[in-house]
Design an enzyme around this catalytic site. Structure first.
Site, PDB file in Angstrom:
ATOM      1  N   GLU A 140       0.830  -1.196   0.000  1.00  0.00           N
ATOM      2  CA  GLU A 140       0.000   0.000   0.000  1.00  0.00           C
ATOM      3  C   GLU A 140       0.872   1.256   0.000  1.00  0.00           C
ATOM      4  O   GLU A 140       1.917   1.264   0.637  1.00  0.00           O
ATOM      5  CB  GLU A 140      -0.900  -0.010   1.255  1.00  0.00           C
ATOM      6  CG  GLU A 140      -1.683  -1.311   1.382  1.00  0.00           C
ATOM      7  CD  GLU A 140      -2.435  -1.467   2.705  1.00  0.00           C
ATOM      8  OE1 GLU A 140      -2.636  -0.482   3.422  1.00  0.00           O
ATOM      9  OE2 GLU A 140      -2.830  -2.611   3.004  1.00  0.00           O
ATOM     10  N   GLU A 172      -9.728   5.762   2.908  1.00  0.00           N
ATOM     11  CA  GLU A 172     -10.144   4.983   4.075  1.00  0.00           C
ATOM     12  C   GLU A 172     -10.070   5.889   5.299  1.00  0.00           C
ATOM     13  O   GLU A 172      -9.117   6.649   5.437  1.00  0.00           O
ATOM     14  CB  GLU A 172      -9.215   3.773   4.260  1.00  0.00           C
ATOM     15  CG  GLU A 172      -9.518   2.948   5.498  1.00  0.00           C
ATOM     16  CD  GLU A 172      -8.595   1.726   5.652  1.00  0.00           C
ATOM     17  OE1 GLU A 172      -7.859   1.398   4.704  1.00  0.00           O
ATOM     18  OE2 GLU A 172      -8.605   1.133   6.742  1.00  0.00           O
TER      19      GLU A 172
END
Ligand SMILES: *[C@@H]1O[C@H](CO)[C@@H](O)[C@H](O)[C@H]1NC(C)=O
Ligand SMILES: *[C@@H]1O[C@H](CO)[C@@H](O)[C@H](O)[C@H]1NC(C)=O
Length: 417
Positions: free
Chosen positions: A221, A332
């Site tokens: 990520e 997120e």
């Protein structure tokens, strides 16, 4: 007589026991405190490698220029005899020219890191954000510092992207699946979302995912995040994360464990990004490309057009040692409010996708790397959000931006309590 004597000796005995207990309790507490101090020191010693040069950043960070061969990666037992690869063998080529200046209403501006204003790291060193005692003490435990909280990983529902379902985490993302992927790219609009609680965060990133969504999920990520718990402030920072077991025992943010091998002397993981976008004002974005080198199999990361940051060695992973099975791009946040309430922590710019350029945050030129090491537009893009009244996502495509989407929102609002 004997009875009262017995009582007295009992009393004396009780007193002795009482004080003995008190003393041992307080020394246990002292021992505990000094043990914690010792553990923190030990952790800091492991994380903060001896610096060739030290740079004080205006945001309070200390950047240590550490010799490339002394970086945390080489604490890994498998990397003891590793020969650093200074550059990738192959670079993904594609029809879409990432170097072309975007023809948006605002021109893209060069983005740098804040600490550049006070210095540079010499050749053959890499810049590492120094971990301070407070950073470690803010973590839920010394051991968990630099790691995501353990997540429960339920069986994915077939109609949805296989998101790891942790109560409280909310997403607004675009995704592709159903193929073998060897990398992904995106240009991500940079903002400073407001965070309601220090234990919440807001991030915008891409995920390179491999495996089923069980205990063995592999993930790489990268993107930007605001995370008061991790960094001690509300700055927008460049970050990476990796795990090969669904966030359990392996992996970490940035260089906070051994794994990622950095080769670049100009960009520090976890350092503040500057400048950032403002509502109805100048817009800034960063490009992130992650791809698998077909020769060595390592996963490389590039920041912007100029900075090849380094690589995650292939052996760190199981599924990703071969290829990725899913790519996700988007935002997120963590909602730590008790059941039935919603946080006002923002995602993206804090505005909904409908508002468009200059107001809502975007990802543009989203691309994937195929098995021939070509960058190409993804075939069919899905979207996902848990509560579109809180954070939403809207995709589109055009000549300038290729495939893009706007995403984010304010969190708590009349339609999202
Ligand atoms: C996550 O799990 C909870 C409880 O197990 C469930 O109610 C919710 O619908 C799940 N969300 C998603 C996106 O799968
Ligand atoms: C971060 O922002 C919040 C409000 O959004 C504020 O309450 C808090 O003090 C800020 N934290 C730091 C370390 O500046």
């Amino acid at each position: 007589m004997g009875w009262s004597q017995l009582t007295w000796s009992w009393r004396a005995l009780l007193l002795v026991v009482f004080f003995w207990g008190l003393i041992s309790l307080s020394s246990a507490a002292r021992l505990g405190a000094s043990r914690q101090k010792f553990e923190v020191k030990k952790r800091l010693k492991r994380l903060n490698k001896p610096a060739v040069k030290t740079i004080q950043s205006p945001d309070g960070d200390i950047i240590d220029c550490v010799h490339i061969s002394k970086q945390p990666a080489f604490d890994h037992p498998f990397l003891k005899d590793h020969k650093i690869q200074k550059r990738p063998n192959f670079h993904p080529e594609g029809l879409f020219d990432g170097n072309k200046v975007s023809e948006t209403k605002e021109k893209s501006m060069p983005i740098t890191q804040l600490w550049h204003v006070t210095g540079k790291c010499p050749e053959d060193t890499i810049p590492i954000r120094r971990t301070k005692e407070d950073d470690v003490l803010r973590a839920s435990s010394i051991k968990r510092y630099g790691r995501k909280k353990h997540r429960t990983v339920p069986k994915p529902r077939s109609a949805q992207p296989d998101l790891i379902n942790q109560s409280g985490h909310q997403h607004a993302i675009a995704y592709v699946e159903g193929d073998k992927y060897y990398g992904a790219k995106a240009t991500i609009n940079v903002w400073v979302p407001k965070i309601q609680q220090p234990n919440e965060f807001s991030l915008s990133q891409l995920w390179i995912l491999g495996g089923s969504f069980g205990e063995d999920l592999n993930s790489i990520e990268a993107g930007w995040q605001v995370s008061p718990d991790l960094y001690g402030d509300n700055n927008t920072r460049l970050f990476t994360y990796w795990t090969s077991d669904a966030y359990q025992a392996t992996g970490c943010y940035n260089l906070l464990c051994s794994g990622f091998i950095q080769v670049n002397s100009e960009i520090a993981m976890g350092a503040s990004i500057s400048p950032v976008s403002a509502y109805r004002n100048s817009q800034y974005d960063i490009s992130i490309l992650i791809w698998k080198d077909p020769k060595e199999g390592h996963w490389w990361m590039q920041f912007g057009n100029d900075y090849v940051l380094g690589y995650w060695p292939s052996f760190l992973f199981s599924y990703l040692a071969d290829s990725a099975s899913m790519i996700e791009w988007g935002g997120e946040v963590v909602n730590s409010e008790p059941e039935g309430q919603h946080t006002s922590t923002q995602m993206g710019s804090g505005h909904f996708p409908e508002e468009g350029f200059g107001k809502a945050s975007y990802f543009r030129n989203i691309q994937v790397v195929d098995s021939s090491n070509n960058l190409k537009a993804p075939k069919s893009i899905g979207t996902f959000t848990e509560q579109s009244n809180c954070y939403d996502v809207q995709t589109g495509s055009n000549g300038d931006w290729g495939h893009y989407f706007y995403y984010g929102g304010p969190g708590k609002n009349p339609n999202c309590q």
